[in-house]
Design a protein around this motif. Sequence first.
Motif: not given
Length: 230
Positions: A32-61
Amino acid sequence: MKVFNLNKSFIKTICCAAVVSAVSMFSSFAQITTANEFFKSVSDFYASFKDYQVHLDIKINKSEMSANLTYMAPDKMRLDFSKPAEQCIVYDGKQLVCYLPDSGTILVQEASGHSGANMASSEGLALLRRCYSVSYEKGQAPTPLDGGDGEPVIKLVLHRRNGGESFRVIYVAVDPQTRLIRRMIGITPGGVSYQFDFSGYDINQGLSEKRFHYDIPSGANTYNDFLIGE
């Protein structure tokens, strides 16, 4: 004597069964992984990125936009829009430049404490962890991103800890296999919804800082220090 041996054997069996059951229960709890632990693992993973590119779709209302987002650690960011076409937002760590082609306007803001960190970066995620409480929206098991038989994601919900944050609640959908964020939805206190869909990540390409230099179009009307009150 035979009765004693039988009871002794029976007791041993019960004890063994209890040990096996306890080990099994411990293993289940360990998974069992708590939500905070899982979110921290995501944050730590992104901390390993030197750079990235991604397509972004945005909806404001009901308003929709599309852009290619380029990020370089620790704080450089660029958004090249295809909708609206030619619109561009660039932050090079020192200066924020926004080009609005419809009005031929350039908005320029010196850093003076402003950060180029976006929510889907190690800095942005670390900030969210400090300012928001994290829980699972529908439990730890993956659920479809858009319902039905869609892409499975783990859904988190973040509630702000104080009234000073821009969003009162943020919903985050994460691919459980890659730990990449697929969607973030922020709801303001006034009920305005900001939805960001991320797809097609290219990570650690060795981008150059030149990517974050923006040549201001000639003839554009330039307005400096537009973030009044910041």
